[in-house]
Design a protein around this motif. Structure first.
Motif, PDB file in Angstrom:
ATOM      1  N   ARG A 189      25.655  56.441  29.086  1.00 39.64           N
ATOM      2  CA  ARG A 189      25.635  55.645  30.318  1.00 39.64           C
ATOM      3  C   ARG A 189      25.673  56.509  31.566  1.00 39.64           C
ATOM      4  NH1 ARG A 189      30.103  51.271  28.074  1.00 39.64           N
ATOM      5  NH2 ARG A 189      28.674  50.173  26.717  1.00 39.64           N
ATOM      6  N   CYS A 216      40.713  43.200  32.991  1.00 37.22           N
ATOM      7  CA  CYS A 216      40.901  42.800  31.592  1.00 37.22           C
ATOM      8  C   CYS A 216      39.791  43.438  30.751  1.00 37.22           C
ATOM      9  CB  CYS A 216      40.820  41.284  31.451  1.00 37.22           C
ATOM     10  SG  CYS A 216      42.050  40.437  32.441  1.00 37.22           S
ATOM     11  N   THR A 266      31.163  47.704  32.388  1.00 37.66           N
ATOM     12  CA  THR A 266      30.989  46.708  33.455  1.00 37.66           C
ATOM     13  C   THR A 266      32.071  45.642  33.326  1.00 37.66           C
ATOM     14  OG1 THR A 266      28.619  47.081  33.468  1.00 37.66           O
ATOM     15  CG2 THR A 266      29.370  44.997  34.404  1.00 37.66           C
ATOM     16  N   ALA A 267      32.678  45.267  34.452  1.00 34.58           N
ATOM     17  CA  ALA A 267      33.736  44.245  34.404  1.00 34.58           C
ATOM     18  C   ALA A 267      33.689  43.357  35.638  1.00 34.58           C
ATOM     19  CB  ALA A 267      35.105  44.920  34.311  1.00 34.58           C
ATOM     20  N   ASN A 268      33.849  42.054  35.408  1.00 35.70           N
ATOM     21  CA  ASN A 268      34.014  41.154  36.556  1.00 35.70           C
ATOM     22  C   ASN A 268      35.408  40.535  36.564  1.00 35.70           C
ATOM     23  OD1 ASN A 268      33.675  39.437  34.427  1.00 35.70           O
ATOM     24  ND2 ASN A 268      32.391  37.983  35.524  1.00 35.70           N
ATOM     25  N   SER A 269      36.284  41.050  35.702  1.00 34.49           N
ATOM     26  CA  SER A 269      37.655  40.511  35.634  1.00 34.49           C
ATOM     27  C   SER A 269      38.583  41.221  36.605  1.00 34.49           C
ATOM     28  CB  SER A 269      38.192  40.639  34.205  1.00 34.49           C
ATOM     29  OG  SER A 269      38.116  41.989  33.788  1.00 34.49           O
ATOM     30  N   ALA A 279      26.971  47.679  30.698  1.00 36.89           N
ATOM     31  CA  ALA A 279      27.273  46.511  29.851  1.00 36.89           C
ATOM     32  C   ALA A 279      26.494  46.583  28.546  1.00 36.89           C
ATOM     33  CB  ALA A 279      26.924  45.224  30.596  1.00 36.89           C
ATOM     34  N   ALA A 326      36.475  46.323  22.396  1.00 42.11           N
ATOM     35  CA  ALA A 326      35.471  47.155  23.088  1.00 42.11           C
ATOM     36  C   ALA A 326      35.638  48.606  22.634  1.00 42.11           C
ATOM     37  CB  ALA A 326      35.644  47.054  24.600  1.00 42.11           C
ATOM     38  N   ALA A 327      34.509  49.311  22.522  1.00 41.65           N
ATOM     39  CA  ALA A 327      34.570  50.704  22.069  1.00 41.65           C
ATOM     40  C   ALA A 327      35.454  51.545  22.984  1.00 41.65           C
ATOM     41  CB  ALA A 327      33.147  51.272  22.017  1.00 41.65           C
ATOM     42  N   THR A 328      35.446  51.211  24.265  1.00 44.28           N
ATOM     43  CA  THR A 328      36.199  52.019  25.233  1.00 44.28           C
ATOM     44  C   THR A 328      37.668  51.626  25.345  1.00 44.28           C
ATOM     45  OG1 THR A 328      35.396  50.512  26.927  1.00 44.28           O
ATOM     46  CG2 THR A 328      34.274  52.632  26.779  1.00 44.28           C
ATOM     47  N   TYR A 376      23.055  37.533  37.947  1.00 46.22           N
ATOM     48  CA  TYR A 376      23.397  38.297  39.138  1.00 46.22           C
ATOM     49  C   TYR A 376      22.768  37.630  40.353  1.00 46.22           C
ATOM     50  CZ  TYR A 376      24.644  41.879  35.772  1.00 46.22           C
ATOM     51  OH  TYR A 376      25.208  42.544  34.728  1.00 46.22           O
ATOM     52  N   ALA A 433      38.224  43.822  26.720  1.00 44.28           N
ATOM     53  CA  ALA A 433      38.244  43.284  25.351  1.00 44.28           C
ATOM     54  C   ALA A 433      38.863  44.312  24.401  1.00 44.28           C
ATOM     55  CB  ALA A 433      36.811  42.960  24.917  1.00 44.28           C
TER      56      ALA A 433
HETATM   57  C1  LIG Z   1      28.757  40.951  34.636  1.00 49.39           C
HETATM   58  C2  LIG Z   1      29.553  41.417  33.444  1.00 49.39           C
HETATM   59  C3  LIG Z   1      30.929  41.386  33.488  1.00 49.39           C
HETATM   60  C4  LIG Z   1      31.687  41.823  32.400  1.00 49.39           C
HETATM   61  N1  LIG Z   1      33.049  41.799  32.500  1.00 49.39           N
HETATM   62  C5  LIG Z   1      33.799  42.264  31.482  1.00 49.39           C
HETATM   63  C6  LIG Z   1      35.217  42.321  31.595  1.00 49.39           C
HETATM   64  O1  LIG Z   1      35.793  41.963  32.624  1.00 49.39           O
HETATM   65  N2  LIG Z   1      35.931  42.780  30.531  1.00 49.39           N
HETATM   66  C7  LIG Z   1      35.309  43.203  29.372  1.00 49.39           C
HETATM   67  O2  LIG Z   1      36.010  43.611  28.459  1.00 49.39           O
HETATM   68  N3  LIG Z   1      33.956  43.173  29.240  1.00 49.39           N
HETATM   69  C8  LIG Z   1      33.196  42.728  30.274  1.00 49.39           C
HETATM   70  N4  LIG Z   1      31.836  42.722  30.167  1.00 49.39           N
HETATM   71  C9  LIG Z   1      31.224  43.193  28.933  1.00 49.39           C
HETATM   72  C10 LIG Z   1      31.245  44.724  28.841  1.00 49.39           C
HETATM   73  O3  LIG Z   1      30.717  45.347  29.988  1.00 49.39           O
HETATM   74  C11 LIG Z   1      30.418  45.172  27.638  1.00 49.39           C
HETATM   75  O4  LIG Z   1      30.901  44.529  26.485  1.00 49.39           O
HETATM   76  C12 LIG Z   1      30.429  46.654  27.444  1.00 49.39           C
HETATM   77  O5  LIG Z   1      29.405  46.985  26.534  1.00 49.39           O
HETATM   78  C13 LIG Z   1      31.724  47.191  26.894  1.00 49.39           C
HETATM   79  O6  LIG Z   1      31.532  48.564  26.653  1.00 49.39           O
HETATM   80  P1  LIG Z   1      32.121  49.299  25.370  1.00 49.39           P
HETATM   81  O7  LIG Z   1      31.837  48.437  24.179  1.00 49.39           O
HETATM   82  O8  LIG Z   1      31.452  50.625  25.359  1.00 49.39           O
HETATM   83  O9  LIG Z   1      33.581  49.433  25.610  1.00 49.39           O
HETATM   84  C14 LIG Z   1      31.052  42.299  31.234  1.00 49.39           C
HETATM   85  C15 LIG Z   1      29.657  42.331  31.191  1.00 49.39           C
HETATM   86  C16 LIG Z   1      28.915  41.904  32.279  1.00 49.39           C
HETATM   87  C17 LIG Z   1      27.422  41.964  32.224  1.00 49.39           C
END
Ligand SMILES: Cc1cc2nc3c(=O)[nH]c(=O)nc-3n(C[C@H](O)[C@H](O)[C@H](O)COP(=O)(O)O)c2cc1C
Length: 316
Positions: free
Chosen positions: A96, A56, A39-42, A90, A61-63, A157, A58
């Protein structure tokens, strides 16, 4: 000035959270051919010619390694009824895609069903940026629909359609009453009606500003309470009086207890339920107390008898 001592993680996040965004799920496929997504809002548009977007991610992040190596990814923009999908992508877990319906896009990467738009991309660049990487994607295909988006703001949300309902109610030409549950740190304000000896929420015909005497914010300011309204928590029609009611959640930023008049400051655990003016208020405050305990709020939409609470799920 040392910026790192001034900018703290939690507060910085809170400040960034004031910027309302849509919500997307970004998807790709790993080297074993398995679908991956988060999930991403960036998500941001970057260029029309050539068509470029960015997301963007992290670095921890695992992915992250999957996305930086894949060469292609898709951005799936979620509709307002897809909060569940946002939560699934998220939350930790590798199952998933078992919980949603999806197919494979033109670029060989997963696309989710029932989204409001989709951007298929070829990865153009990957930039390291602090604790994130920026995935710059060249859009190779896209689609979109007219459905309402899921919106994310201040860690919750928001259903876009509900805001529209609230605005339609306010502009319908009917008598509209705006009121607010004003959170004064464990207490709320209730207005005293001396004639009926009942208590109601502070209300006015419109929200307004502190300088407008007849507005909600103006009336509260005149009583020593400065308020910021946050989310709408109820939109309902009082069928008896044919009044549209919009109730906000407000947070008191300043309370001058000595100046308060026309209102009682009532502790949430000491509400005089039998003195409240009507059942909708009793129901609203019961829900407000429950929601405050779990920090997850909803919006009631309906009339004074029938309606539905739409949950605004806070980010877990
Ligand atoms: C609304 C919302 C927006 C998010 N936006 C981002 C984002 O833009 N970038 C990011 O790295 N994580 C974002 N996250 C967090 C990731 O979705 C979350 O850490 C996710 O578990 C990452 O998956 P992974 O660890 O399997 O890679 C967001 C979470 C939420 C709930």
């Amino acid at each position: 000035m040392n910026e790192s001592t001034k900018i703290t993680g939690r507060e910085f996040r809170q400040a960034l959270g004031t910027f309302a965004t849509g919500v997307t799920v970004v998807t790709t496929t790993d080297s074993n051919g398995l679908p991956r997504g988060f999930t991403a809002n960036s998500f941001t548009s970057v260029s029309l010619e050539p068509p470029l977007i960015l997301v963007c991610l992290a670095s921890d992040a695992a992915t992250c390694p999957v996305f930086t190596d894949s060469g292609f990814f898709n951005v799936n923009v979620l509709a307002e009824n897809q909060q569940d999908v946002a939560s699934i992508f998220a939350s930790p877990g590798d199952k998933r895609f078992d919980k949603v319906t999806w197919s494979i896009g033109e670029n060989g990467r997963p696309i989710l069903d029932d989204t409001i738009s989709r951007f298929e991309c070829q990865t153009s660049e990957v930039y390291e940026a602090g604790d994130h990487v920026i995935l710059l994607g060249r859009v190779t295909d896209y689609n979109f629909s007219s459905r309402s988006p899921l919106v994310y703001c201040r860690g919750s949300y928001v259903e876009f359609g509900l805001l529209q309902r609230a605005m339609e109610a306010a502009s319908s030409g009917r008598l509209t009453r705006i009121s607010a549950i004003v959170d004064c740190g464990g207490s709320i304000l209730l207005a005293k009606d001396e004639a009926s000896k009942t208590l109601a929420l502070p209300s006015a015909p419109h929200v307004g500003v502190a300088e407008e005497d007849e507005s909600l914010i103006g009336k509260l300011a005149a009583s020593g309470v400065e308020v910021e309204t946050t989310f709408v928590c109820s939109v309902y029609e009082d069928t008896a009086t044919k009044t549209n009611n919009i109730v906000y959640r407000g947070i008191a930023t300043k309370v001058d207890k000595a100046a308060i008049h026309d209102y009682d400051l009532v502790a949430l655990d000491d509400i005089p339920w039998d003195q409240l003016c009507d059942d909708p208020l009793r129901m609203l405050l019961t829900r407000y107390i429950e929601e405050t305990e779990v920090d997850a709020f909803g919006v009631y939409v309906g009339d004074n008898v029938h309606g539905e609470v739409h949950k605004l799920r806070a980010r877990s």
